[in-house]
Write a protein that holds these residues in place. Sequence first.
Motif, PDB file in Angstrom:
ATOM      1  N   ARG A   5       0.822  -1.216   0.000  1.00 45.79           N
ATOM      2  CA  ARG A   5       0.000   0.000   0.000  1.00 45.79           C
ATOM      3  C   ARG A   5       0.853   1.262   0.000  1.00 45.79           C
ATOM      4  O   ARG A   5       0.556   2.222  -0.703  1.00 45.79           O
ATOM      5  N   LEU A   6       1.908   1.254   0.800  1.00 46.00           N
ATOM      6  CA  LEU A   6       2.788   2.414   0.842  1.00 46.00           C
ATOM      7  C   LEU A   6       3.492   2.603  -0.495  1.00 46.00           C
ATOM      8  O   LEU A   6       3.624   3.727  -0.985  1.00 46.00           O
ATOM      9  N   LEU A   7       3.920   1.510  -1.102  1.00 46.92           N
ATOM     10  CA  LEU A   7       4.568   1.599  -2.404  1.00 46.92           C
ATOM     11  C   LEU A   7       3.601   2.135  -3.456  1.00 46.92           C
ATOM     12  O   LEU A   7       3.988   2.959  -4.297  1.00 46.92           O
ATOM     13  N   LEU A   8       2.357   1.698  -3.410  1.00 46.09           N
ATOM     14  CA  LEU A   8       1.354   2.205  -4.339  1.00 46.09           C
ATOM     15  C   LEU A   8       1.138   3.702  -4.130  1.00 46.09           C
ATOM     16  O   LEU A   8       1.063   4.473  -5.095  1.00 46.09           O
ATOM     17  N   LEU A   9       1.056   4.143  -2.884  1.00 46.75           N
ATOM     18  CA  LEU A   9       0.892   5.564  -2.584  1.00 46.75           C
ATOM     19  C   LEU A   9       2.080   6.372  -3.105  1.00 46.75           C
ATOM     20  O   LEU A   9       1.910   7.421  -3.742  1.00 46.75           O
ATOM     21  N   LEU A  10       3.281   5.889  -2.872  1.00 46.82           N
ATOM     22  CA  LEU A  10       4.475   6.590  -3.347  1.00 46.82           C
ATOM     23  C   LEU A  10       4.546   6.617  -4.868  1.00 46.82           C
ATOM     24  O   LEU A  10       4.982   7.606  -5.469  1.00 46.82           O
ATOM     25  N   ASP A  11       4.083   5.545  -5.510  1.00 48.07           N
ATOM     26  CA  ASP A  11       4.047   5.492  -6.969  1.00 48.07           C
ATOM     27  C   ASP A  11       3.053   6.505  -7.525  1.00 48.07           C
ATOM     28  O   ASP A  11       3.344   7.211  -8.492  1.00 48.07           O
ATOM     29  N   VAL A  12       1.904   6.612  -6.901  1.00 52.76           N
ATOM     30  CA  VAL A  12       0.894   7.590  -7.342  1.00 52.76           C
ATOM     31  C   VAL A  12       1.406   9.016  -7.132  1.00 52.76           C
ATOM     32  O   VAL A  12       1.216   9.889  -7.986  1.00 52.76           O
ATOM     33  N   LEU A  13       2.056   9.263  -5.994  1.00 55.82           N
ATOM     34  CA  LEU A  13       2.636  10.587  -5.753  1.00 55.82           C
ATOM     35  C   LEU A  13       3.724  10.912  -6.777  1.00 55.82           C
ATOM     36  O   LEU A  13       3.834  12.052  -7.245  1.00 55.82           O
ATOM     37  N   CYS A  14       4.512   9.931  -7.127  1.00 62.98           N
ATOM     38  CA  CYS A  14       5.558  10.120  -8.126  1.00 62.98           C
ATOM     39  C   CYS A  14       4.935  10.453  -9.488  1.00 62.98           C
ATOM     40  O   CYS A  14       5.394  11.357 -10.185  1.00 62.98           O
ATOM     41  N   LEU A  15       3.869   9.756  -9.830  1.00 62.99           N
ATOM     42  CA  LEU A  15       3.157  10.054 -11.079  1.00 62.99           C
ATOM     43  C   LEU A  15       2.557  11.451 -11.045  1.00 62.99           C
ATOM     44  O   LEU A  15       2.602  12.179 -12.042  1.00 62.99           O
ATOM     45  N   ALA A  16       2.027  11.862  -9.884  1.00 59.49           N
ATOM     46  CA  ALA A  16       1.507  13.227  -9.743  1.00 59.49           C
ATOM     47  C   ALA A  16       2.623  14.251  -9.934  1.00 59.49           C
ATOM     48  O   ALA A  16       2.418  15.307 -10.544  1.00 59.49           O
ATOM     49  N   GLY A  17       3.819  13.932  -9.438  1.00 53.99           N
ATOM     50  CA  GLY A  17       4.963  14.821  -9.642  1.00 53.99           C
ATOM     51  C   GLY A  17       5.350  14.925 -11.106  1.00 53.99           C
ATOM     52  O   GLY A  17       5.704  16.001 -11.590  1.00 53.99           O
ATOM     53  N   VAL A  18       5.272  13.812 -11.832  1.00 52.97           N
ATOM     54  CA  VAL A  18       5.562  13.829 -13.265  1.00 52.97           C
ATOM     55  C   VAL A  18       4.549  14.709 -13.991  1.00 52.97           C
ATOM     56  O   VAL A  18       4.915  15.536 -14.840  1.00 52.97           O
ATOM     57  N   LEU A  19       3.279  14.566 -13.652  1.00 57.01           N
ATOM     58  CA  LEU A  19       2.249  15.396 -14.285  1.00 57.01           C
ATOM     59  C   LEU A  19       2.421  16.868 -13.918  1.00 57.01           C
ATOM     60  O   LEU A  19       2.227  17.746 -14.762  1.00 57.01           O
TER      61      LEU A  19
END
Length: 142
Positions: A5-19
């Motif tokens: 779950r934490l990895l998924l959250l960090l992945d989504v945040l990373c994608l938000a940073g890319v956007l």
Amino acid sequence: MISRRLLLLLDVLCLAGVLWCAVLIAGLLRGGTIVATGLAVTVAALLVLPGFTAGIVTNRRALRGRRPQSWFIREVWAPPVDLPRWALVAAGIVLLAFWIAGISALAGDRAADEQRFALGVLGGVGTGGTAMAAATLVRRRP
């Protein structure tokens, strides 16, 4: 170890940073600064760097077969090969676009060019982090 779950959250945040980086670079290419450089780069770094770090940390693989030359090397970093080919190609294209946006900013001397360079670097780092974390999530299916 990082939970799924934490990895998924960090992945989504990373994608938000890319956007975030992509939207700000698009605004800069149109000739307008949307957000001040300090705020834009700080927000991008806060969104991208934790996911990138998690992607690096979770993409370790145990060595098999031949004994390592060093006694302390038990694991090696692995690229995100668990993703489908189309996802790897898409990540490569996005990474190339951020690289071009960052490198092309070196020709100028304005503050907008500095922001574009920093966002290009962070967008590229975020793209790699997103791909690596996603590869770990794909590999660790329940």
